[in-house]
Design a protein around this motif. Structure first.
Motif, PDB file in Angstrom:
ATOM      1  N   LYS A 112      -2.534  14.955  17.759  1.00 19.85           N
ATOM      2  CA  LYS A 112      -3.976  14.485  16.897  1.00 19.85           C
ATOM      3  C   LYS A 112      -2.733  13.537  16.271  1.00 19.85           C
ATOM      4  CE  LYS A 112      -7.837  17.048  17.995  1.00 19.85           C
ATOM      5  NZ  LYS A 112      -8.898  18.644  17.565  1.00 19.85           N
ATOM      6  N   ALA A 113      -2.228  13.856  14.866  1.00 21.65           N
ATOM      7  CA  ALA A 113      -1.209  13.904  14.444  1.00 21.65           C
ATOM      8  C   ALA A 113      -0.390  12.276  15.241  1.00 21.65           C
ATOM      9  CB  ALA A 113      -0.472  14.653  13.621  1.00 21.65           C
ATOM     10  N   THR A 114       0.392  12.378  16.035  1.00 23.16           N
ATOM     11  CA  THR A 114       0.792  11.746  16.431  1.00 23.16           C
ATOM     12  C   THR A 114       0.243  10.211  16.917  1.00 23.16           C
ATOM     13  OG1 THR A 114       2.197  13.025  17.917  1.00 23.16           O
ATOM     14  CG2 THR A 114       2.173  11.184  18.743  1.00 23.16           C
ATOM     15  N   LYS A 115      -1.159  10.408  17.457  1.00 25.48           N
ATOM     16  CA  LYS A 115      -2.267   9.555  17.851  1.00 25.48           C
ATOM     17  C   LYS A 115      -2.590   8.951  16.703  1.00 25.48           C
ATOM     18  CE  LYS A 115      -5.697   9.351  20.402  1.00 25.48           C
ATOM     19  NZ  LYS A 115      -7.317   9.711  21.349  1.00 25.48           N
ATOM     20  N   VAL A 116      -2.831   9.636  15.656  1.00 24.70           N
ATOM     21  CA  VAL A 116      -3.073   8.572  14.103  1.00 24.70           C
ATOM     22  C   VAL A 116      -1.963   8.295  13.441  1.00 24.70           C
ATOM     23  CG1 VAL A 116      -3.572   8.841  11.585  1.00 24.70           C
ATOM     24  CG2 VAL A 116      -4.877  10.579  13.408  1.00 24.70           C
ATOM     25  N   TYR A 117      -0.764   8.746  13.494  1.00 22.49           N
ATOM     26  CA  TYR A 117       0.725   8.004  13.186  1.00 22.49           C
ATOM     27  C   TYR A 117       0.996   6.589  13.955  1.00 22.49           C
ATOM     28  CZ  TYR A 117       5.429   7.084  12.461  1.00 22.49           C
ATOM     29  OH  TYR A 117       7.301   6.916  12.156  1.00 22.49           O
ATOM     30  N   LYS A 118       0.478   6.376  15.768  1.00 20.67           N
ATOM     31  CA  LYS A 118       0.756   5.304  15.989  1.00 20.67           C
ATOM     32  C   LYS A 118       0.074   3.937  15.989  1.00 20.67           C
ATOM     33  CE  LYS A 118       4.133   7.048  19.112  1.00 20.67           C
ATOM     34  NZ  LYS A 118       5.488   7.113  19.423  1.00 20.67           N
ATOM     35  N   MET A 133       0.488  -0.959  -0.290  1.00 21.40           N
ATOM     36  CA  MET A 133       0.205  -0.345   0.322  1.00 21.40           C
ATOM     37  C   MET A 133       0.946   0.817  -0.113  1.00 21.40           C
ATOM     38  SD  MET A 133      -2.791   0.684   2.611  1.00 21.40           S
ATOM     39  CE  MET A 133      -4.304   2.070   2.034  1.00 21.40           C
ATOM     40  N   GLU A 134       0.125   2.325  -0.469  1.00 20.28           N
ATOM     41  CA  GLU A 134       1.073   3.804  -0.921  1.00 20.28           C
ATOM     42  C   GLU A 134       1.132   4.470   0.057  1.00 20.28           C
ATOM     43  OE1 GLU A 134       0.864   7.530  -3.613  1.00 20.28           O
ATOM     44  OE2 GLU A 134       0.487   5.486  -5.021  1.00 20.28           O
ATOM     45  N   GLN A 135       2.202   5.220   0.933  1.00 16.86           N
ATOM     46  CA  GLN A 135       3.022   5.651   2.410  1.00 16.86           C
ATOM     47  C   GLN A 135       1.743   7.111   1.796  1.00 16.86           C
ATOM     48  OE1 GLN A 135       6.677   5.655   3.258  1.00 16.86           O
ATOM     49  NE2 GLN A 135       5.151   4.269   5.130  1.00 16.86           N
ATOM     50  N   GLN A 136       0.992   7.451   2.497  1.00 20.10           N
ATOM     51  CA  GLN A 136       0.845   9.249   2.250  1.00 20.10           C
ATOM     52  C   GLN A 136       0.869  10.120   3.471  1.00 20.10           C
ATOM     53  OE1 GLN A 136      -3.565   8.917   2.659  1.00 20.10           O
ATOM     54  NE2 GLN A 136      -3.634   8.209   4.878  1.00 20.10           N
ATOM     55  N   LYS A 137       0.778  11.556   3.297  1.00 21.04           N
ATOM     56  CA  LYS A 137       2.128  12.333   4.256  1.00 21.04           C
ATOM     57  C   LYS A 137       0.351  12.289   5.512  1.00 21.04           C
ATOM     58  CE  LYS A 137       3.458  16.922   4.366  1.00 21.04           C
ATOM     59  NZ  LYS A 137       4.173  17.730   2.695  1.00 21.04           N
ATOM     60  N   LEU A 138       1.550  12.498   6.604  1.00 23.61           N
ATOM     61  CA  LEU A 138       0.561  12.412   7.562  1.00 23.61           C
ATOM     62  C   LEU A 138      -0.350  14.127   7.681  1.00 23.61           C
ATOM     63  CD1 LEU A 138       0.157  11.262  10.673  1.00 23.61           C
ATOM     64  CD2 LEU A 138       2.007  12.271  11.193  1.00 23.61           C
ATOM     65  N   PRO A 139      -1.615  14.103   8.406  1.00 20.98           N
ATOM     66  CA  PRO A 139      -2.487  15.080   7.607  1.00 20.98           C
ATOM     67  C   PRO A 139      -1.592  16.363   8.863  1.00 20.98           C
ATOM     68  CG  PRO A 139      -3.700  12.755   8.198  1.00 20.98           C
ATOM     69  CD  PRO A 139      -2.328  12.827   8.606  1.00 20.98           C
ATOM     70  N   ASN A 144      -1.279   3.265  13.087  1.00 17.09           N
ATOM     71  CA  ASN A 144      -0.554   2.845  12.025  1.00 17.09           C
ATOM     72  C   ASN A 144       0.597   3.091  11.199  1.00 17.09           C
ATOM     73  OD1 ASN A 144      -2.091   0.677  11.228  1.00 17.09           O
ATOM     74  ND2 ASN A 144      -4.155   1.995  10.630  1.00 17.09           N
ATOM     75  N   PRO A 145       1.670   3.242  11.901  1.00 15.44           N
ATOM     76  CA  PRO A 145       3.180   4.054  10.982  1.00 15.44           C
ATOM     77  C   PRO A 145       3.150   4.017  10.176  1.00 15.44           C
ATOM     78  CG  PRO A 145       3.517   2.437  13.269  1.00 15.44           C
ATOM     79  CD  PRO A 145       1.870   2.596  12.923  1.00 15.44           C
ATOM     80  N   GLU A 146       2.741   2.353   9.534  1.00 14.53           N
ATOM     81  CA  GLU A 146       3.470   1.817   8.292  1.00 14.53           C
ATOM     82  C   GLU A 146       2.990   2.549   6.628  1.00 14.53           C
ATOM     83  OE1 GLU A 146       0.435  -0.881   9.497  1.00 14.53           O
ATOM     84  OE2 GLU A 146       2.570  -0.020  10.119  1.00 14.53           O
ATOM     85  N   LEU A 147       1.356   3.604   6.778  1.00 16.34           N
ATOM     86  CA  LEU A 147       0.995   4.124   6.184  1.00 16.34           C
ATOM     87  C   LEU A 147       0.985   5.909   5.885  1.00 16.34           C
ATOM     88  CD1 LEU A 147      -2.225   2.818   7.107  1.00 16.34           C
ATOM     89  CD2 LEU A 147      -1.943   2.003   5.206  1.00 16.34           C
ATOM     90  N   TYR A 148       2.191   6.344   6.895  1.00 15.05           N
ATOM     91  CA  TYR A 148       1.943   8.018   6.652  1.00 15.05           C
ATOM     92  C   TYR A 148       4.035   8.088   6.539  1.00 15.05           C
ATOM     93  CZ  TYR A 148      -2.393   7.676   8.027  1.00 15.05           C
ATOM     94  OH  TYR A 148      -3.487   7.430   8.700  1.00 15.05           O
TER      95      TYR A 148
END
Length: 106
Positions: free
Chosen positions: A42-48, A1-7, A50-54
């Motif tokens: 909030k961004a840290t929570k999203v990253y933690k 899956m392609e990584q996307q930039k963290l919001p 699924n770290p491989e997605l961002y």
């Protein structure tokens, strides 16, 4: 899956920089620093989750560090201003400013 930039990762970094630049603007830098910290949480929570997605988590961590620095500098400046007004009062501060302007030739 392609990584996307963290919001908001770039915005967090920009707000961290702005918090340092505006630290001497009577609390404006502190406001930007607090906003950046909330967004970084909030961004840290999203990253933690699924770290491989961002990508772009380094911008978030750098923005957090800059925000802490900006908040600290802003708090020191606000403390200094409060101290000066408590010590000299408004009239005393105005006299000091007028004397400095005369010394500079304005």
């Amino acid at each position: 899956m392609e990584q996307q930039k963290l919001p908001n990762s770039t915005l967090i970094l920009i707000f961290g920089i702005v918090s340092i630049v505006l630290c001497c603007c009577y609390g404006v830098g502190v406001i930007f620093g607090i906003i950046a910290l909330v967004m970084a949480g909030k961004a840290t929570k999203v990253y933690k989750e699924n770290p491989e997605l961002y990508t772009g988590y380094k911008n978030v961590t750098t923005g957090k560090i800059l925000s802490y620095i900006g908040i600290a500098l802003g708090a020191v400046f606000l403390g200094y201003v409060i101290y000066m007004y408590a010590t000299y009062g408004i009239e005393g501060m105005q006299q000091m400013n007028e004397e400095r302007m005369r010394e500079l030739g304005f």
